[in-house]
Design an enzyme around this catalytic site. Structure first.
Site, PDB file in Angstrom:
ATOM      1  CG  ASN A 154      34.084  31.268  25.160  1.00  0.00           C
ATOM      2  OD1 ASN A 154      34.947  31.602  24.350  1.00  0.00           O
ATOM      3  ND2 ASN A 154      33.332  32.139  25.806  1.00  0.00           N
ATOM      4  CB  THR A 155      31.164  24.969  24.580  1.00  0.00           C
ATOM      5  OG1 THR A 155      31.147  25.449  25.922  1.00  0.00           O
ATOM      6  CG2 THR A 155      31.014  23.453  24.570  1.00  0.00           C
ATOM      7  CB  SER A 182      23.115  38.206  19.616  1.00  0.00           C
ATOM      8  OG  SER A 182      24.119  39.166  19.919  1.00  0.00           O
ATOM      9  CG  ASN A 183      26.132  34.177  23.774  1.00  0.00           C
ATOM     10  OD1 ASN A 183      27.049  34.746  24.375  1.00  0.00           O
ATOM     11  ND2 ASN A 183      25.571  33.073  24.206  1.00  0.00           N
ATOM     12  CB  SER A 238      28.714  29.775  24.669  1.00  0.00           C
ATOM     13  OG  SER A 238      30.070  29.861  25.064  1.00  0.00           O
ATOM     14  CG  ASN A 287      33.050  35.434  28.280  1.00  0.00           C
ATOM     15  OD1 ASN A 287      33.046  34.207  28.448  1.00  0.00           O
ATOM     16  ND2 ASN A 287      32.082  36.075  27.621  1.00  0.00           N
ATOM     17  NE  ARG A 288      41.410  32.570  26.980  1.00  0.00           N
ATOM     18  CZ  ARG A 288      42.127  33.649  26.675  1.00  0.00           C
ATOM     19  NH1 ARG A 288      41.695  34.499  25.760  1.00  0.00           N
ATOM     20  NH2 ARG A 288      43.277  33.879  27.288  1.00  0.00           N
ATOM     21  CG  ASP A 300      23.653  34.323  40.100  1.00  0.00           C
ATOM     22  OD1 ASP A 300      24.576  33.594  40.529  1.00  0.00           O
ATOM     23  OD2 ASP A 300      22.568  34.465  40.698  1.00  0.00           O
ATOM     24  CG  PHE A 346      29.103  26.731  29.126  1.00  0.00           C
ATOM     25  CD1 PHE A 346      28.729  28.061  28.957  1.00  0.00           C
ATOM     26  CD2 PHE A 346      28.588  25.787  28.231  1.00  0.00           C
ATOM     27  CE1 PHE A 346      27.867  28.440  27.917  1.00  0.00           C
ATOM     28  CE2 PHE A 346      27.734  26.160  27.198  1.00  0.00           C
ATOM     29  CZ  PHE A 346      27.381  27.490  27.043  1.00  0.00           C
ATOM     30  CE  LYS A 393      22.687  35.030  25.294  1.00  0.00           C
ATOM     31  NZ  LYS A 393      23.069  35.322  26.676  1.00  0.00           N
ATOM     32  CB  SER A 449      29.434  43.995  29.005  1.00  0.00           C
ATOM     33  OG  SER A 449      29.524  42.655  28.615  1.00  0.00           O
TER      34      SER A 449
END
Ligand code: FMN
Length: 369
Positions: free
Chosen positions: A185-186, A249-250, A183, A121-122, A75, A125, A221, A322
Site C-alpha cells: 500500500n505504499t 509473510s505480509n 506492504s 486492507n489498503r 497496534d 501506513f 518482512k 486477521s
C-alpha cells in the site's frame, strides 16, 4: 478491580460471542478502534495461568514464554502493547511506524471478506510517526518481546534513509526490529525486495544497527507475491549480511482464493485464512534457501492445526492478526493448547522440535490446510 471484573466477564462464552458479533456488525475500522479502546481500558481477557514449558523458546537471543506474536498493523501506534502481552502473546510487534506522522489512504480502506474469513486492507501506513511512538514506548517493559516494525513515509524521497532513522530511533528501545518492505500500500516500497535495492537497504540498516549501544535483532518482512527467482535473490543477499531473521509473510495482492466474494475486488493486501496456503508455501520455500536462519511464520493462521502446520513448514515462531477478527480472542488459548498437544503427540519436549517437519511438501505446494 472493576476492570479485571470486566475482563473475567469477557471470558464467559456468551459475553465473548456477543462482543465478537457486535464488532463484526460494525464498520471494520470502527470495530478496530473500539477493540484498541477496550484493550486500553483493560477490558480484554488476561491470561491467568503460566504458559506450558513446551512452548518456551529462544528466538535470536530473546526468551519467549510462547512462540506466538501479535503481528504488525494491529497496534500501529503502540497504544496497547502491555494489554496484548497480558492477553498472552509471547511477542508483540507494534507499527509500522514511519519517521513522520501520516494519515494513510482515504477511508474506507479496510474490508472483510467474511465468507472466506479474509481481510483486505489498503491502510497505507497510517501512523503517528516516530516521536509519538517513541514517547509512548519509552521505559515500557511488557513481559513479552516488544518488536518495532519500521517503514518509510509515502512522500519520502529516500526510503532507505527512513529505515535508517527507524533503526537509530528504536534500536535501544525495542527488543527486536522489523524492516517492513512488503506492504503493497505504499507505492514503490516492494521494489526494495529486488537484489540491488535490498543490498543497499540492508547495508545501511545493519550499519546503523551496529552503531547502537546494544545489538538489537533485526528481521526482514517479505511479501508472499515473489517467485522462486526473487526468493533466490533475497536468500543470496541476506546470506552476505548479519540479518537475524525473516518474517514470512505480509499480505498478498493476489485474489484467487476469494474470487467472486464480497469485497474481493477492493484494492489492497489480502490476509487471513485465504492467505494461509500461499504464505506457508513461501515460508517453506524460504526455509529451503536459508538453512537454520530464524523465520517467523505469518499469514492466515486461524486454528491450532494451521499453527502446527506453520511450524512444520519451517517456522521458528508465528504471528497472527486477521483471524482474531473472526475467531475471537480465545483463539490464542486454543492455539497454545493445540501446539502443546502436538509437541506431546510427536514425542517431543519443545515446540521448537516441530520446526521443519514437512518443508518439502509445503514448498512444492503439495500440502494445504
Ligand atoms: C489491517 C491490517 C493492517 C496491517 N498493517 C501492517 C503494517 O503496518 N505493517 C506490517 O508489516 N504488516 C501489516 N499487516 C500485515 C500483518 O502483519 C500480517 O503480515 C498479515 O496480515 C498476515 O497475517 P494474518 O493473516 O494473520 O493477518 C497488516 C494487516 C492488516 C489486516
Amino acid at each position: 478491580m472493576i476492570l479485571s471484573g470486566f475482563s473475567s466477564l469477557l471470558r464467559m462464552p456468551l459475553v465473548r460471542d456477543l462482543s465478537r458479533d457486535t464488532l463484526l456488525k460494525m464498520d471494520p475500522e470502527t470495530a478496530h478502534g473500539a477493540t484498541i479502546t477496550a484493550l486500553r481500558l483493560g477490558l480484554a481477557p488476561q491470561q491467568d495461568y503460566p504458559d506450558p514449558k513446551e512452548l518456551r523458546i529462544n528466538l535470536c537471543g530473546l526468551d519467549l514464554a510462547n512462540p506466538i506474536g501479535m503481528a504488525a498493523g494491529f497496534d500501529k501506534n503502540a497504544e496497547v502493547p502491555l494489554p496484548l502481552a497480558l492477553m498472552g502473546f509471547g511477542m508483540v510487534e507494534i507499527g509500522t511506524v514511519t519517521p513522520l506522522p501520516q494519515d494513510g489512504n482515504a477511508k474506507p480502506r479496510l474490508f472483510r471478506v467474511g465468507a472466506a474469513e479474509g481481510v483486505i486492507n489498503r491502510m497505507g501506513f497510517n501512523n503517528e510517526g516516530h516521536d509519538a511512538v517513541f514517547r509512548r514506548l519509552k521505559g515500557q517493559r511488557i513481559g513479552a518481546a516488544l518488536g518495532v516494525n519500521i517503514g518509510a513515509n509515502k512522500t519520502s524521497t529516500d526510503f532507505v534513509a527512513d529505515y535508517v532513522l527507524g533503526v537509530t530511533r528504536f534500536a535501544e528501545l525495542a527488543e527486536y526490529l522489523t524492516v517492513n518492505i512488503s506492504s503493497p500500500n505504499t507505492p514503490g516500497l516492494r521494489d526494495l525486495q529486488t537484489e540491488e535495492a535490498l543490498k543497499r537497504l540492508l547495508g545501511a540498516v545493519l550499519t546503523a544497527r551496529s552503531k547502537a549501544s546494544v545489538r538489537v535483532p533485526v528481521f526482514l518482512k517479505i511479501a508472499p507475491d515473489l517467485d522462486e527467482n526473487a526468493l533466490d535473490a533475497i536468500a543470496k543477499t541476506i546470506a552476505e549480511t548479519d540479518l537475524d531473521g525473516l518474517i514470512v509473510s505480509n499480505t498478498t495482492i493476489g485474489r484467487d482464493p476469494v474470487a467472486g466474494l464480497e469485497n474481493a475486488t477492493e484494492t489492497g493486501g489480502l490476509s487471513g485464512k485465504p492467505l494461509f496456503n500461499l504464505a506457508t508455501q513461501r515460508l517453506a520455500q524460504m526455509r529451503q534457501r536459508v538453512g537454520t536462519l530464524p523465520i517467523v511464520g505469518v499469514g492466515g493462521i486461524h486454528s491450532p492445526q494451521s499453527a502446527v502446520a506453520k511450524f512444520a513448514a519451517g517456522a521458528n515462531a508465528i504471528q497472527l492478526y486477521s483471524a482474531l477478527v473472526f475467531g475471537g480472542l480465545d483463539l490464542l488459548d486454543r492455539i497454545k493448547r493445540g501446539l502443546a498437544a502436538a509437541v506431546r503427540s510427536a514425542g517431543a519436549t519443545n515446540v521448537s522440535e516441530l520446526t521443519g517437519r514437512n518443508v518439502s511438501d509445503w514448498a512444492a505446494g503439495k500440502a494445504g490446510v
